[in-house]
Design a protein around this motif. Structure first.
Motif, PDB file in Angstrom:
ATOM      1  N   VAL A 141     -23.934 -10.678   6.033  1.00  0.00           N
ATOM      2  CA  VAL A 141     -22.685  -9.920   6.111  1.00  0.00           C
ATOM      3  C   VAL A 141     -21.893 -10.420   7.316  1.00  0.00           C
ATOM      4  CG1 VAL A 141     -21.727  -7.617   6.510  1.00  0.00           C
ATOM      5  CG2 VAL A 141     -23.670  -7.905   4.975  1.00  0.00           C
ATOM      6  N   GLU A 142     -20.588 -10.559   7.151  1.00  0.00           N
ATOM      7  CA  GLU A 142     -19.764 -11.182   8.195  1.00  0.00           C
ATOM      8  C   GLU A 142     -19.858 -10.452   9.527  1.00  0.00           C
ATOM      9  OE1 GLU A 142     -15.126 -12.614   8.991  1.00  0.00           O
ATOM     10  OE2 GLU A 142     -15.718 -11.772   7.057  1.00  0.00           O
ATOM     11  N   ASN A 143     -19.756  -9.134   9.511  1.00  0.00           N
ATOM     12  CA  ASN A 143     -19.851  -8.344  10.745  1.00  0.00           C
ATOM     13  C   ASN A 143     -21.330  -8.148  11.077  1.00  0.00           C
ATOM     14  OD1 ASN A 143     -19.860  -6.429  12.779  1.00  0.00           O
ATOM     15  ND2 ASN A 143     -18.312  -5.128  11.837  1.00  0.00           N
ATOM     16  N   PRO A 144     -21.803  -8.638  12.224  1.00  0.00           N
ATOM     17  CA  PRO A 144     -23.243  -8.593  12.522  1.00  0.00           C
ATOM     18  C   PRO A 144     -23.748  -7.255  13.026  1.00  0.00           C
ATOM     19  CG  PRO A 144     -22.076  -9.618  14.338  1.00  0.00           C
ATOM     20  CD  PRO A 144     -21.045  -9.350  13.270  1.00  0.00           C
ATOM     21  N   ILE A 145     -22.881  -6.244  13.127  1.00  0.00           N
ATOM     22  CA  ILE A 145     -23.339  -4.978  13.711  1.00  0.00           C
ATOM     23  C   ILE A 145     -24.426  -4.322  12.866  1.00  0.00           C
ATOM     24  CG2 ILE A 145     -21.600  -3.491  12.611  1.00  0.00           C
ATOM     25  CD1 ILE A 145     -21.459  -1.988  15.339  1.00  0.00           C
ATOM     26  N   GLY A 146     -24.388  -4.532  11.546  1.00  0.00           N
ATOM     27  CA  GLY A 146     -25.432  -3.974  10.687  1.00  0.00           C
ATOM     28  C   GLY A 146     -26.783  -4.590  10.997  1.00  0.00           C
ATOM     29  N   ALA A 147     -26.813  -5.917  11.187  1.00  0.00           N
ATOM     30  CA  ALA A 147     -28.066  -6.589  11.542  1.00  0.00           C
ATOM     31  C   ALA A 147     -28.581  -6.072  12.882  1.00  0.00           C
ATOM     32  CB  ALA A 147     -27.857  -8.099  11.588  1.00  0.00           C
ATOM     33  N   HIS A 148     -27.653  -5.853  13.817  1.00  0.00           N
ATOM     34  CA  HIS A 148     -28.056  -5.330  15.124  1.00  0.00           C
ATOM     35  C   HIS A 148     -28.660  -3.942  14.999  1.00  0.00           C
ATOM     36  CE1 HIS A 148     -27.235  -2.850  18.738  1.00  0.00           C
ATOM     37  NE2 HIS A 148     -27.669  -3.922  19.381  1.00  0.00           N
ATOM     38  N   ARG A 149     -27.990  -3.065  14.261  1.00  0.00           N
ATOM     39  CA  ARG A 149     -28.473  -1.691  14.123  1.00  0.00           C
ATOM     40  C   ARG A 149     -29.828  -1.646  13.404  1.00  0.00           C
ATOM     41  NH1 ARG A 149     -24.794  -1.056  17.293  1.00  0.00           N
ATOM     42  NH2 ARG A 149     -23.259   0.640  17.245  1.00  0.00           N
ATOM     43  N   PHE A 150     -29.983  -2.443  12.356  1.00  0.00           N
ATOM     44  CA  PHE A 150     -31.251  -2.421  11.630  1.00  0.00           C
ATOM     45  C   PHE A 150     -32.371  -3.092  12.434  1.00  0.00           C
ATOM     46  CE2 PHE A 150     -28.800  -1.564   7.618  1.00  0.00           C
ATOM     47  CZ  PHE A 150     -29.434  -0.365   7.331  1.00  0.00           C
ATOM     48  N   ALA A 194     -27.369   5.987   7.686  1.00  0.00           N
ATOM     49  CA  ALA A 194     -26.157   6.793   7.634  1.00  0.00           C
ATOM     50  C   ALA A 194     -25.099   6.255   8.601  1.00  0.00           C
ATOM     51  CB  ALA A 194     -26.486   8.245   7.961  1.00  0.00           C
ATOM     52  N   GLU A 195     -25.529   5.857   9.788  1.00  0.00           N
ATOM     53  CA  GLU A 195     -24.596   5.325  10.785  1.00  0.00           C
ATOM     54  C   GLU A 195     -23.943   4.037  10.300  1.00  0.00           C
ATOM     55  OE1 GLU A 195     -24.773   4.004  15.492  1.00  0.00           O
ATOM     56  OE2 GLU A 195     -26.457   3.551  14.168  1.00  0.00           O
ATOM     57  N   VAL A 196     -24.741   3.126   9.751  1.00  0.00           N
ATOM     58  CA  VAL A 196     -24.201   1.845   9.273  1.00  0.00           C
ATOM     59  C   VAL A 196     -23.210   2.073   8.132  1.00  0.00           C
ATOM     60  CG1 VAL A 196     -24.827  -0.269   8.036  1.00  0.00           C
ATOM     61  CG2 VAL A 196     -26.119   0.425  10.058  1.00  0.00           C
ATOM     62  N   GLY A 197     -23.535   2.989   7.227  1.00  0.00           N
ATOM     63  CA  GLY A 197     -22.602   3.289   6.148  1.00  0.00           C
ATOM     64  C   GLY A 197     -21.267   3.759   6.669  1.00  0.00           C
ATOM     65  N   ALA A 198     -21.284   4.587   7.713  1.00  0.00           N
ATOM     66  CA  ALA A 198     -20.051   5.083   8.310  1.00  0.00           C
ATOM     67  C   ALA A 198     -19.279   3.966   9.008  1.00  0.00           C
ATOM     68  CB  ALA A 198     -20.371   6.202   9.301  1.00  0.00           C
ATOM     69  N   ILE A 199     -19.985   3.153   9.780  1.00  0.00           N
ATOM     70  CA  ILE A 199     -19.325   2.077  10.534  1.00  0.00           C
ATOM     71  C   ILE A 199     -18.605   1.113   9.608  1.00  0.00           C
ATOM     72  CG2 ILE A 199     -19.774   0.020  11.931  1.00  0.00           C
ATOM     73  CD1 ILE A 199     -22.016   1.629  13.336  1.00  0.00           C
ATOM     74  N   TYR A 200     -19.264   0.704   8.521  1.00  0.00           N
ATOM     75  CA  TYR A 200     -18.665  -0.287   7.624  1.00  0.00           C
ATOM     76  C   TYR A 200     -17.565   0.299   6.749  1.00  0.00           C
ATOM     77  CZ  TYR A 200     -21.696  -4.103   9.006  1.00  0.00           C
ATOM     78  OH  TYR A 200     -22.317  -5.101   9.722  1.00  0.00           O
ATOM     79  N   ALA A 201     -17.372   1.620   6.802  1.00  0.00           N
ATOM     80  CA  ALA A 201     -16.244   2.247   6.121  1.00  0.00           C
ATOM     81  C   ALA A 201     -15.102   2.531   7.090  1.00  0.00           C
ATOM     82  CB  ALA A 201     -16.695   3.541   5.450  1.00  0.00           C
ATOM     83  N   GLY A 202     -15.271   2.086   8.348  1.00  0.00           N
ATOM     84  CA  GLY A 202     -14.207   2.252   9.330  1.00  0.00           C
ATOM     85  C   GLY A 202     -14.225   3.561  10.073  1.00  0.00           C
ATOM     86  N   ALA A 203     -15.363   4.249  10.129  1.00  0.00           N
ATOM     87  CA  ALA A 203     -15.443   5.542  10.827  1.00  0.00           C
ATOM     88  C   ALA A 203     -15.222   5.370  12.325  1.00  0.00           C
ATOM     89  CB  ALA A 203     -16.807   6.183  10.579  1.00  0.00           C
ATOM     90  N   ASP A 204     -14.686   6.408  12.958  1.00  0.00           N
ATOM     91  CA  ASP A 204     -14.556   6.383  14.406  1.00  0.00           C
ATOM     92  C   ASP A 204     -15.911   6.724  15.032  1.00  0.00           C
ATOM     93  OD1 ASP A 204     -14.866   9.142  14.104  1.00  0.00           O
ATOM     94  OD2 ASP A 204     -12.745   9.587  14.449  1.00  0.00           O
ATOM     95  N   LYS A 205     -15.960   6.732  16.367  1.00  0.00           N
ATOM     96  CA  LYS A 205     -17.231   6.967  17.059  1.00  0.00           C
ATOM     97  C   LYS A 205     -17.808   8.341  16.735  1.00  0.00           C
ATOM     98  CE  LYS A 205     -16.637   3.854  21.002  1.00  0.00           C
ATOM     99  NZ  LYS A 205     -16.577   3.747  22.490  1.00  0.00           N
ATOM    100  N   GLU A 206     -16.945   9.339  16.617  1.00  0.00           N
ATOM    101  CA  GLU A 206     -17.417  10.687  16.314  1.00  0.00           C
ATOM    102  C   GLU A 206     -18.072  10.729  14.937  1.00  0.00           C
ATOM    103  OE1 GLU A 206     -15.768  15.248  15.540  1.00  0.00           O
ATOM    104  OE2 GLU A 206     -14.369  13.571  15.691  1.00  0.00           O
ATOM    105  N   GLY A 207     -17.431  10.091  13.965  1.00  0.00           N
ATOM    106  CA  GLY A 207     -17.974  10.091  12.614  1.00  0.00           C
ATOM    107  C   GLY A 207     -19.296   9.348  12.532  1.00  0.00           C
TER     108      GLY A 207
END
Length: 339
Positions: A141-150, A194-207
C-alpha cells in the motif's frame, strides 16, 4: 441493534447476528476473503496444502470487519482498506497457528489443529511465514502507516504472549498483570484494525483514537469471554479444545478472582487442586465445577461488560452516524456470544 424479528432479550445466534452486523460491508468483506485466499498460496504442493488447511482458521473475521466498518464510518472503503483488512486477518491467523503450539491444542475450528497434523517445527515456521508475508503485503500500500501500525501490533502481541508464558503456573497473578497481558496478546490487533480503517478513510486524530480505544476495549472483553467459555463452553460449539487454560496453568480472570475470595487454608487446598489440573482431567473437571459454583464467572462477565461500556463510549463522536449502531451491535455480540 438486533436482526429483524429478534428481540433484544433473545439469545444471540452467532452466525445470524454476524451476518446482520456485517451487512454494510458484505461486498467489501468478500473482496477481503478473496485477497486472503490469494495470499495463502504457494508453488510448493506441501506448503500449499498447509496454507489451504489453515484458511479455515479464519472464522468470524472480526478484525477485518472492524477495519472496514471504521473506514465506512469515517469516509469511504478503498482498495487499500481491502488489502489491509486481509493483512489483519493474516496476522490473526498467524497468532492462532502459534497458539496451537503454546496451548498444545488438539482442535481448532472443529478439526485437528495444524500442530497436530504437521508438528511443532513446521507450525512455528508456518506462523512466522504468515507474519512476515502479512507485513510484506501491508507495504504494498502506498501509504506506509498501515505497515507501521501492524508492525507495532505484532510486536505488542508477542510481548503480551511472552508475559503470559513467563507467568504460566503463577497462580498468584494479579489482575493488573492479567489485563496487561490481554491488552497485548489479544486486544492490540482489534484496536489497530479499527484505527487503521479510520486513518485510511481520512479520520482526524480524535476519530482514529476513538476507534483505537473502541477496538482495545472490545478485544479485552472478547478475551475475558474466551476465558469464561474455556470453563463453561461446549467444545462442539466453541470449535476448539476446552480446559486448555487450566491444563496450561494459566491464571485467567475467573481463576484470579476465585482464589482471591478464599481464606488461607482453603486457598492452599484450591492451589493444590489447580496444580493437579495441569495433568489430570478429573482435577480439571473438579476445578471447573468449583468455578461454576462460585460467583467468579459472574465477576468476569461484569468486567467484560464494563469494557464494552467503555468501547461504546469511545465511539460517541460518531453521533447519529448510521454506522454507530453497527459498532454497538458488534460490542453486544462479543459480550453475549457462545462461540
Amino acid at each position: 441493534m438486533t436482526p429483524t424479528g429478534q428481540r433484544a432479550s433473545d439469545p444471540v445466534s452467532g452466525e445470524t447476528v454476524i451476518a446482520h452486523l456485517y451487512a454494510p460491508i458484505r461486498q467489501d468483506l468478500e473482496r477481503v476473503r478473496a485477497q486472503y485466499r490469494k495470499e495463502l498460496t504457494s508453488n510448493d504442493p506441501y506448503i500449499a496444502n498447509l496454507l489451504k488447511y489453515i484458511e479455515d482458521y479464519s472464522g468470524k473475521m472480526l478484525r477485518p470487519a472492524l477495519l472496514l466498518l471504521a473506514g465506512k464510518a469515517c469516509g469511504n472503503v478503498t482498495d487499500d482498506h481491502v488489502v489491509l483488512a486481509a493483512v489483519a486477518e493474516m496476522i490473526h491467523t498467524a497468532t492462532l497457528v502459534h497458539d496451537d503450539i503454546l496451548d498444545d491444542a488438539d482442535i481448532r475450528r472443529q478439526r485437528p489443529s495444524i500442530n497436530r497434523l504437521a508438528g511443532r517445527e513446521v507450525t512455528i515456521l508456518l506462523g512466522d511465514h504468515l507474519f512476515s508475508h502479512a507485513l510484506e503485503l501491508a507495504l504494498s500500500v502506498e501509504n506506509p502507516i498501515g505497515a507501521h501500525r501492524f508492525s507495532r501490533a505484532v510486536s505488542r502481541t508477542c510481548l503480551g504472549e511472552i508475559t503470559q508464558v513467563f507467568n504460566r503456573g503463577n497462580l498468584g497473578l494479579d489482575e493488573e498483570t492479567y489485563f496487561r497481558i490481554v491488552q497485548g496478546k489479544t486486544a492490540e490487533l482489534y484496536a489497530t484494525s479499527a484505527e487503521v480503517g479510520a486513518i485510511y478513510a481520512g479520520a482526524d486524530k480524535e476519530g482514529a483514537a476513538g476507534l483505537y480505544d473502541y477496538g482495545l476495549n472490545l478485544g479485552i472483553a472478547f478475551q475475558i469471554m474466551d476465558d469464561v467459555l474455556d470453563i463453561r463452553g461446549q467444545e462442539e460449539r466453541v470449535g476448539k479444545t476446552l480446559g486448555t487454560d487450566l491444563a496450561q496453568l494459566k491464571a485467567t480472570l475467573p481463576v484470579i478472582h476465585y482464589l482471591s475470595t478464599l481464606g488461607a487454608s482453603r486457598r492452599e487446598q484450591a492451589l493444590e487442586l489447580f496444580r493437579q489440573a495441569e495433568r489430570s482431567a478429573e482435577a480439571r473437571a473438579e476445578v471447573i465445577g468449583l468455578l461454576n459454583q462460585s460467583d467468579s464467572i459472574d465477576y468476569a462477565e461484569m468486567r467484560a461488560k464494563a469494557c464494552i461500556d467503555r468501547a461504546k463510549a469511545s465511539i460517541s463522536f460518531l453521533g447519529a452516524h448510521p454506522m454507530h449502531d453497527f459498532f454497538r451491535g458488534i460490542a453486544g455480540f462479543v459480550i453475549s456470544r457462545e462461540l
